[in-house]
Write a protein that holds these residues in place. Structure first.
Motif, PDB file in Angstrom:
ATOM      1  N   GLY A 111      42.750  40.909 -41.880  1.00  0.00           N
ATOM      2  CA  GLY A 111      43.021  40.116 -40.685  1.00  0.00           C
ATOM      3  C   GLY A 111      44.508  40.149 -40.375  1.00  0.00           C
ATOM      4  N   ASN A 112      44.978  39.145 -39.655  1.00  0.00           N
ATOM      5  CA  ASN A 112      46.390  39.096 -39.254  1.00  0.00           C
ATOM      6  C   ASN A 112      47.326  39.115 -40.449  1.00  0.00           C
ATOM      7  OD1 ASN A 112      45.864  38.739 -36.385  1.00  0.00           O
ATOM      8  ND2 ASN A 112      44.978  36.781 -37.027  1.00  0.00           N
ATOM      9  N   VAL A 113      46.973  38.322 -41.448  1.00  0.00           N
ATOM     10  CA  VAL A 113      47.848  38.169 -42.608  1.00  0.00           C
ATOM     11  C   VAL A 113      47.808  39.421 -43.491  1.00  0.00           C
ATOM     12  CG1 VAL A 113      48.169  36.817 -44.724  1.00  0.00           C
ATOM     13  CG2 VAL A 113      47.757  35.663 -42.547  1.00  0.00           C
ATOM     14  N   ILE A 134      54.780  35.530 -43.532  1.00  0.00           N
ATOM     15  CA  ILE A 134      53.961  35.665 -44.753  1.00  0.00           C
ATOM     16  C   ILE A 134      53.933  37.136 -45.184  1.00  0.00           C
ATOM     17  CG2 ILE A 134      51.738  35.711 -43.475  1.00  0.00           C
ATOM     18  CD1 ILE A 134      52.227  34.202 -46.972  1.00  0.00           C
ATOM     19  N   ASP A 182      37.739  45.195 -46.420  1.00  0.00           N
ATOM     20  CA  ASP A 182      37.337  44.074 -45.569  1.00  0.00           C
ATOM     21  C   ASP A 182      35.818  44.114 -45.467  1.00  0.00           C
ATOM     22  OD1 ASP A 182      39.020  42.147 -43.380  1.00  0.00           O
ATOM     23  OD2 ASP A 182      36.915  42.466 -42.871  1.00  0.00           O
ATOM     24  N   ALA A 183      35.240  43.034 -44.955  1.00  0.00           N
ATOM     25  CA  ALA A 183      33.787  42.990 -44.822  1.00  0.00           C
ATOM     26  C   ALA A 183      33.315  43.609 -43.506  1.00  0.00           C
ATOM     27  CB  ALA A 183      33.316  41.539 -44.934  1.00  0.00           C
ATOM     28  N   THR A 209      49.700  32.720 -38.407  1.00  0.00           N
ATOM     29  CA  THR A 209      51.046  33.134 -38.818  1.00  0.00           C
ATOM     30  C   THR A 209      50.910  34.518 -39.441  1.00  0.00           C
ATOM     31  OG1 THR A 209      50.882  32.251 -41.051  1.00  0.00           O
ATOM     32  CG2 THR A 209      51.671  30.745 -39.348  1.00  0.00           C
ATOM     33  N   ASN A 229      44.005  30.496 -48.066  1.00  0.00           N
ATOM     34  CA  ASN A 229      44.144  29.040 -48.211  1.00  0.00           C
ATOM     35  C   ASN A 229      42.810  28.349 -48.441  1.00  0.00           C
ATOM     36  OD1 ASN A 229      46.873  28.272 -48.063  1.00  0.00           O
ATOM     37  ND2 ASN A 229      46.921  28.839 -45.891  1.00  0.00           N
ATOM     38  N   VAL A 232      46.544  34.835 -51.497  1.00  0.00           N
ATOM     39  CA  VAL A 232      47.262  34.328 -50.325  1.00  0.00           C
ATOM     40  C   VAL A 232      46.370  33.377 -49.511  1.00  0.00           C
ATOM     41  CG1 VAL A 232      48.516  35.004 -48.217  1.00  0.00           C
ATOM     42  CG2 VAL A 232      48.599  36.468 -50.240  1.00  0.00           C
ATOM     43  N   THR A 266      43.663  38.202 -49.185  1.00  0.00           N
ATOM     44  CA  THR A 266      43.940  37.391 -47.991  1.00  0.00           C
ATOM     45  C   THR A 266      42.652  37.096 -47.232  1.00  0.00           C
ATOM     46  OG1 THR A 266      44.181  39.071 -46.271  1.00  0.00           O
ATOM     47  CG2 THR A 266      46.043  38.802 -47.750  1.00  0.00           C
ATOM     48  N   ALA A 267      41.499  37.488 -47.805  1.00  0.00           N
ATOM     49  CA  ALA A 267      40.226  37.280 -47.107  1.00  0.00           C
ATOM     50  C   ALA A 267      39.905  35.799 -47.080  1.00  0.00           C
ATOM     51  CB  ALA A 267      39.108  38.042 -47.807  1.00  0.00           C
ATOM     52  N   GLY A 268      39.229  35.396 -46.042  1.00  0.00           N
ATOM     53  CA  GLY A 268      38.829  34.002 -46.013  1.00  0.00           C
ATOM     54  C   GLY A 268      38.097  33.673 -44.743  1.00  0.00           C
ATOM     55  N   ARG A 288      37.489  31.233 -41.524  1.00  0.00           N
ATOM     56  CA  ARG A 288      38.353  30.404 -40.663  1.00  0.00           C
ATOM     57  C   ARG A 288      37.757  29.007 -40.570  1.00  0.00           C
ATOM     58  NH1 ARG A 288      41.274  33.587 -35.776  1.00  0.00           N
ATOM     59  NH2 ARG A 288      42.528  34.886 -37.156  1.00  0.00           N
ATOM     60  N   SER A 314      50.569  32.983 -53.754  1.00  0.00           N
ATOM     61  CA  SER A 314      51.834  33.116 -53.008  1.00  0.00           C
ATOM     62  C   SER A 314      52.484  31.747 -52.806  1.00  0.00           C
ATOM     63  CB  SER A 314      51.613  33.815 -51.674  1.00  0.00           C
ATOM     64  OG  SER A 314      50.947  32.968 -50.771  1.00  0.00           O
ATOM     65  N   HIS A 337      51.117  24.128 -51.871  1.00  0.00           N
ATOM     66  CA  HIS A 337      51.470  24.770 -50.604  1.00  0.00           C
ATOM     67  C   HIS A 337      50.838  23.948 -49.492  1.00  0.00           C
ATOM     68  CE1 HIS A 337      51.861  27.676 -47.369  1.00  0.00           C
ATOM     69  NE2 HIS A 337      50.554  27.768 -47.260  1.00  0.00           N
TER      70      HIS A 337
HETATM   71  P1  6V0 Z   1      41.745  36.319 -40.367  1.00  0.00           P
HETATM   72  O1  6V0 Z   1      42.525  37.048 -39.323  1.00  0.00           O
HETATM   73  O2  6V0 Z   1      40.516  35.585 -40.006  1.00  0.00           O
HETATM   74  O3  6V0 Z   1      41.408  37.374 -41.519  1.00  0.00           O
HETATM   75  C1  6V0 Z   1      40.524  37.147 -42.570  1.00  0.00           C
HETATM   76  C2  6V0 Z   1      39.866  38.464 -42.908  1.00  0.00           C
HETATM   77  O4  6V0 Z   1      39.039  38.270 -44.067  1.00  0.00           O
HETATM   78  C3  6V0 Z   1      38.958  39.010 -41.787  1.00  0.00           C
HETATM   79  O5  6V0 Z   1      39.361  40.326 -41.448  1.00  0.00           O
HETATM   80  C4  6V0 Z   1      37.573  38.970 -42.410  1.00  0.00           C
HETATM   81  O6  6V0 Z   1      36.732  40.011 -41.963  1.00  0.00           O
HETATM   82  C5  6V0 Z   1      37.898  39.093 -43.892  1.00  0.00           C
HETATM   83  N1  6V0 Z   1      36.805  38.667 -44.775  1.00  0.00           N
HETATM   84  C6  6V0 Z   1      35.999  37.577 -44.647  1.00  0.00           C
HETATM   85  N2  6V0 Z   1      35.101  37.559 -45.644  1.00  0.00           N
HETATM   86  C7  6V0 Z   1      35.354  38.640 -46.415  1.00  0.00           C
HETATM   87  C8  6V0 Z   1      34.754  39.164 -47.599  1.00  0.00           C
HETATM   88  N3  6V0 Z   1      33.718  38.557 -48.185  1.00  0.00           N
HETATM   89  N4  6V0 Z   1      35.247  40.302 -48.116  1.00  0.00           N
HETATM   90  C9  6V0 Z   1      36.293  40.933 -47.533  1.00  0.00           C
HETATM   91  N5  6V0 Z   1      36.898  40.479 -46.421  1.00  0.00           N
HETATM   92  C10 6V0 Z   1      36.426  39.351 -45.864  1.00  0.00           C
HETATM   93  O7  6V0 Z   1      42.695  35.265 -41.100  1.00  0.00           O
HETATM   94  P2  6V0 Z   1      44.281  35.406 -41.340  1.00  0.00           P
HETATM   95  O8  6V0 Z   1      44.576  36.813 -41.719  1.00  0.00           O
HETATM   96  O9  6V0 Z   1      45.033  34.772 -40.235  1.00  0.00           O
HETATM   97  O10 6V0 Z   1      44.467  34.471 -42.634  1.00  0.00           O
HETATM   98  C11 6V0 Z   1      43.951  34.863 -43.878  1.00  0.00           C
HETATM   99  C12 6V0 Z   1      44.167  33.769 -44.928  1.00  0.00           C
HETATM  100  O11 6V0 Z   1      45.548  33.662 -45.271  1.00  0.00           O
HETATM  101  C13 6V0 Z   1      43.744  32.382 -44.448  1.00  0.00           C
HETATM  102  O12 6V0 Z   1      43.050  31.743 -45.509  1.00  0.00           O
HETATM  103  C14 6V0 Z   1      45.071  31.698 -44.176  1.00  0.00           C
HETATM  104  O13 6V0 Z   1      44.971  30.298 -44.257  1.00  0.00           O
HETATM  105  C15 6V0 Z   1      45.898  32.289 -45.287  1.00  0.00           C
HETATM  106  N6  6V0 Z   1      47.363  32.150 -45.140  1.00  0.00           N
HETATM  107  C16 6V0 Z   1      48.077  31.808 -46.241  1.00  0.00           C
HETATM  108  C17 6V0 Z   1      49.456  31.644 -46.193  1.00  0.00           C
HETATM  109  C18 6V0 Z   1      50.222  31.278 -47.427  1.00  0.00           C
HETATM  110  O14 6V0 Z   1      51.422  30.988 -47.367  1.00  0.00           O
HETATM  111  N7  6V0 Z   1      49.584  31.243 -48.581  1.00  0.00           N
HETATM  112  C19 6V0 Z   1      50.142  31.871 -44.978  1.00  0.00           C
HETATM  113  C20 6V0 Z   1      49.434  32.256 -43.881  1.00  0.00           C
HETATM  114  C21 6V0 Z   1      47.987  32.385 -43.870  1.00  0.00           C
END
Ligand code: 6V0
Length: 333
Positions: free
Chosen positions: A28-30, A251, A51-52, A247, A137, A135, A94-96, A98, A160, A192
């Motif tokens: 994703g973005n992060v 990050i 990624d999924a 963000t 959350n 990374v 960084t997967a998660g 939303r 992180s 955090h």
């Molecule tokens: P996003 O853009 O929704 O990306 C998440 C990605 O995870 C997507 O591309 C999904 O397809 C993928 N995904 C979901 N399920 C799976 C799976 N089972 N296997 C593989 N991939 C999967 O979110 P974004 O990139 O903006 O944020 C990602 C995470 O980083 C979130 O949990 C944020 O809260 C967290 N951050 C943590 C920070 C820190 O300081 N620790 C800072 C910024 C964001």
């Protein structure tokens, strides 16, 4: 017909240096900001993206590969299958999911727990010697979950954590004092997010302790300004998210700097989320991960820095630990 002709009597090419491989799970973005920053810093020989969602994943991989003519040579691969991650030195998660409108933090955590159960075991299986860097959350609880699911020693499971909060803190202090942020030594520790703790007592600029200067009144920092800065650090994540939706750049740089310190064995000190029981009066039976300034390098966490905390700072840190412990207990893990 070959592109190159060998020298006569040449030896077979020797492998010059160790091959460094980094996996990023979640594109994703992060995840993509982290991958692209890592590419600019000449840290890795190979990056594996997982990624999924297959189309998005392949699109991101191709887009990065097309920058090859401008970058140090890095092999970039991607797959939804964890086989592609085999032999990684570092795996960044960084997967998660939303957060849905109206959803509680705990519900989100439950969903991310289910996602991590699919991610961590195959990562650990394909790269049993890697460092896991979380990374997603809420990062502290998910780092604890990653530690449990991987069975890795605690030095190789890192979150992180407040590395990003600390750089926001340093930026705001530097901006206020009109100095370079790299000359500002200042740490945010603990959880955090909302309960993170600013360590006022150890802030220094170019080696000058700020608090003692403050008492001598020769530096432009007041206790009110310090508290406003701490609040601004916490609010700044929300502000960026409300303005641009997520963000990414900060990050990205923050995690790339962790990757550099780890894989290039820099022995640099970063505030990162680590198994904190026993440090700074956190009880031994509280198995929680939270951020403390630590020296990091090839083996992951090399040691926790013993900085002097005021009683108030230590109390806030222990409260942070209790909050995280309660959250883990509610989750039933
Ligand atoms: P996003 O853009 O929704 O990306 C998440 C990605 O995870 C997507 O591309 C999904 O397809 C993928 N995904 C979901 N399920 C799976 C799976 N089972 N296997 C593989 N991939 C999967 O979110 P974004 O990139 O903006 O944020 C990602 C995470 O980083 C979130 O949990 C944020 O809260 C967290 N951050 C943590 C920070 C820190 O300081 N620790 C800072 C910024 C964001």
């Amino acid at each position: 017909h070959h592109l190159f002709s060998p020298l006569p009597d040449a030896e077979p090419a020797a492998r010059t240096s160790r091959h460094i491989k980094i996996t990023v799970v979640g594109c994703g973005n992060v995840g993509m900001a982290i991958a692209q920053t890592i590419l600019t810093q000449d840290i890795a020989d190979e990056i594996a993206l997982v990624d999924a969602v297959p189309n998005k994943l392949r699109g991101e991989m191709l887009d990065l590969q097309h920058a090859a003519a401008f970058l140090p040579r890095v092999k970039i691969a991607s797959s939804t299958d964890y086989e592609i991650t085999a032999g990684s030195d570092l795996a960044i998660i960084t997967a998660g999911a939303r957060q849905n409108p109206g959803e509680t933090r705990l519900d989100l955590l439950q969903r991310n727990l289910a996602i991590f159960k699919k991610i961590v075991p195959p990562l650990a299986q394909y790269s049993p010697d890697c460092i896991l860097l979380v990374v997603s959350n809420p990062v502290d609880v998910l780092t604890y979950i990653t530690w449990k699911l991987s069975g890795f020693p605690p030095n190789r499971v890192i979150g992180s954590g407040t590395n990003l909060d600390s750089s926001r803190f340093r930026f705001l202090l530097a901006d206020h004092l009109n100095v370079n942020a790299q000359d500002v030594q200042a740490y945010m520790v603990g959880e955090h997010g909302d309960s993170s703790v600013a360590l006022w007592s150890s802030i220094s600029v170019g080696g000058v302790p700020v608090i003692s200067s403050l008492e001598k009144n020769d530096i432009n920092l007041s206790p009110e300004m310090l508290e406003a800065t701490r609040k601004a650090v916490i609010d700044s994540a929300y502000e960026v998210i409300s303005l641009k939706g997520y963000t990414s750049w900060a990050i990205g740089y923050s995690v790339a700097s962790l990757a550099f310190s780890l894989l290039r064995h820099q022995r640099r000190i970063h505030p990162v989320s680590l198994l904190a029981k026993g440090f700074y009066g956190i009880p031994e039976d509280r198995e929680v991960f939270l951020s403390l300034p630590a020296q990091i390098g090839r083996g992951g966490i090399l040691g926790v820095v013993n900085i002097h905390l005021t009683e108030e700072e230590a109390k806030r840190l222990r409260r942070s630990a209790e909050t995280l412990w309660e959250c883990q207990t509610q989750l039933g893990i």
